[in-house]
Design a protein around this motif. Structure first.
Motif, PDB file in Angstrom:
ATOM      1  N   MET A   1      -1.150 -52.918 -45.585  1.00 21.77           N
ATOM      2  CA  MET A   1      -1.690 -53.235 -46.916  1.00 21.77           C
ATOM      3  C   MET A   1      -2.849 -54.223 -46.815  1.00 21.77           C
ATOM      4  N   SER A   2      -3.877 -53.889 -47.545  1.00 25.08           N
ATOM      5  CA  SER A   2      -5.016 -54.805 -47.589  1.00 25.08           C
ATOM      6  C   SER A   2      -4.775 -55.865 -48.658  1.00 25.08           C
ATOM      7  N   ALA A   3      -5.209 -57.094 -48.367  1.00 26.95           N
ATOM      8  CA  ALA A   3      -5.037 -58.186 -49.329  1.00 26.95           C
ATOM      9  C   ALA A   3      -5.911 -57.984 -50.557  1.00 26.95           C
ATOM     10  N   PHE A   4      -6.977 -57.186 -50.394  1.00 30.30           N
ATOM     11  CA  PHE A   4      -7.874 -56.948 -51.524  1.00 30.30           C
ATOM     12  C   PHE A   4      -8.536 -55.583 -51.359  1.00 30.30           C
ATOM     13  N   GLU A   5      -9.123 -55.138 -52.447  1.00 32.69           N
ATOM     14  CA  GLU A   5      -9.916 -53.922 -52.430  1.00 32.69           C
ATOM     15  C   GLU A   5     -11.376 -54.324 -52.238  1.00 32.69           C
ATOM     16  N   LEU A   6     -12.078 -53.672 -51.321  1.00 33.55           N
ATOM     17  CA  LEU A   6     -13.494 -53.964 -51.078  1.00 33.55           C
ATOM     18  C   LEU A   6     -14.340 -52.867 -51.706  1.00 33.55           C
ATOM     19  N   ILE A  40      -9.615 -67.044 -48.284  1.00 34.02           N
ATOM     20  CA  ILE A  40      -8.605 -65.998 -48.469  1.00 34.02           C
ATOM     21  C   ILE A  40      -7.513 -66.155 -47.406  1.00 34.02           C
ATOM     22  N   ASP A  41      -7.915 -66.431 -46.162  1.00 33.28           N
ATOM     23  CA  ASP A  41      -6.936 -66.628 -45.081  1.00 33.28           C
ATOM     24  C   ASP A  41      -5.984 -67.780 -45.387  1.00 33.28           C
TER      25      ASP A  41
END
Lengths: 283, 158
Positions: A1-6, A40-41
């Motif tokens: 899972m990605s933490a966000f959509e780019l 974000i990290d």
């Protein structure tokens, strides 16, 4: 899972729409990413959508007379490499050179530095002393703000939802200098920094202090004390003492209040003495 | 989509992925998807330079770069074979100077210096080279030999 959509829009309009479309879940523009990705990290930022600005036509650098317009996504390394910046805005060159490493500056941008508005930003104090302005584009209108009005507090700016920094404008070439104090000389963040510039057209100095929370600040009274040319040694000493007294100094994990207070006058003296005021007179 | 397909060009080879997460860092794609372990993870905060790669010839911190952001670019890493003029020259200089101790920082130093030679060539003074390498840390503190390697690589520039 990605933490966000780019998302990677191909036009400014599309970028603004992408930023707005996710209001509520949170969106963030991505330029170089060297600050945003760290946040974000560390969990300090958690945007659901990240909007990449890499396809926007903003990697520009334009001189018109002595005025410089810098596209917001121009890598800092390109700004540092411009011979005009080095010659006409030496303080800006020094401030850019003070940001991270070469590899970081290949990606980091001036728009990102302003938009992220870190309290220890090396660029903001210098841009303040140069009376720089930011040009913003947004859903309804474009507007121009002074950097002083744009930066609000630590990590806070005047950017409205969906608004982006298109460019930064430096109105005139100015003899200038940026000096800083750090724990390590290399690849560190300034504990305190002083930016000075001399306006040949207005025959006046500007002084800004940075490197500590909540945000870099202009010191107009201190600048006035420097007079309208190269200050005498007593005038420079008095300005340093005034800066030491008047600037609101904060402590944080990088330096105590007392340490910073002792340094501010020293750095001011060093900065002003390194500026060649006569350079501006003939231009 | 948060994990669409992606194409990347690394060391002259095209690599395709069917589902690459949007938030994936170039460092992780190189090491864990492509098995190119020469590029090291040090601090993961952009402070140490161990993860330095070239993106279109420019030194870049792969820990702070989204893989998707460099899909259109040519990536060069320390795992590149022989044939790149600057990388070869810097490798030879590091070998001649014995410029490594534990070796962990070496790939980052070699790539950062090769990138600098590509960017500036001979116009750089040794002082400028050393100033430009400040973003690479050697925790063995083996800087004297690294500085000798930098001087050798500069002298060997055409």
């Amino acid at each position: 899972m990605s933490a966000f959509e780019l998302v990677t829009p191909r036009s400014v309009e599309e970028a603004i729409a992408s930023l707005r479309a996710s209001d509520g879940t949170g969106s963030a523009p991505l330029a170089g990413g060297t600050d945003l990705l760290l946040d974000i990290d560390d969990g300090r930022a958690a945007p659901a959508r990240v909007v990449s600005l890499r396809r926007l036509p903003w990697r520009t650098l334009d001189w018109v007379g002595g005025a410089l317009t810098i596209g917001s996504t121009l890598p800092l390394r390109s700004l540092e490499d411009d011979p005009g910046v080095r010659a006409q805005l030496p303080g800006l060159y020094q401030a850019v050179h003070a940001v991270g490493s070469v590899a970081l500056r290949h990606r980091a941008t001036i728009g990102g530095n302003l938009g992220r508005s870190a309290p220890a930003s090396d660029l903001i104090p210098m841009l303040l002393a140069l009376d720089a302005e930011v040009d913003l584009v947004g859903p309804s209108a474009e507007r121009r703000l002074s950097v002083n009005d744009f930066v609000r507090a630590s990590r806070r700016t005047a950017l409205a939802p969906g608004e982006l920094i298109r460019s930064v404008r430096v109105p005139e070439s100015r003899p200038s200098a940026y000096v800083w104090q750090r724990v390590r000389l290399a690849n560190d963040i300034s504990q305190i920094a002083v930016a000075v510039a001399y306006s040949p057209s207005g025959r006046r100095w500007s002084v800004a202090v940075g490197g500590m929370p909540p945000r870099p600040v202009l010191l107009p009274e201190v600048a006035r004390g420097l007079g309208n040319a190269r200050p005498t040694d007593p005038a420079l000493r008095a300005a340093g003492e005034r800066a030491t007294r008047e600037v609101t100094i904060a402590a944080d994990q990088r330096a105590s209040e007392e340490y910073r207070r002792r340094l501010v006058g020293t750095l001011l003296g060093r900065a002003v003495r390194s500026v060649d005021v006569a350079e501006g007179v003939h231009r | 989509m948060t994990a669409a397909s992606a194409d990347l060009t690394v060391n002259g080879r095209r690599a395709s992925f069917t589902a690459l997460p949007d938030d994936e860092r170039l460092l992780d794609t190189l090491r864990w998807r492509l098995g190119l372990k020469g590029t090291k993870e040090g601090c993961r905060t952009g402070d140490c330079g161990a993860c330095t790669v070239l993106v279109d010839g420019r030194s870049t911190l792969s820990c702070l770069t989204l893989t998707r952001e460099v899909e259109d670019a040519a990536i060069t890493t320390i795992d590149l074979g022989a044939g790149d003029r600057e990388v070869d020259r810097v490798r030879a200089a590091f070998a001649a100077a014995g410029a490594l101790q534990c070796g962990y920082c070496t790939p980052g130093f070699v790539i950062a210096l090769a990138g600098l030679l590509k960017e500036r060539g001979r116009s750089l003074s040794l002082d400028e080279i050393l100033d430009s390498l400040q973003g690479n840390l050697c925790r063995c503190t083996g800087y004297a030999a690294i500085a000798r390697a930098a001087a050798l690589a500069r002298e060997a520039a055409p």
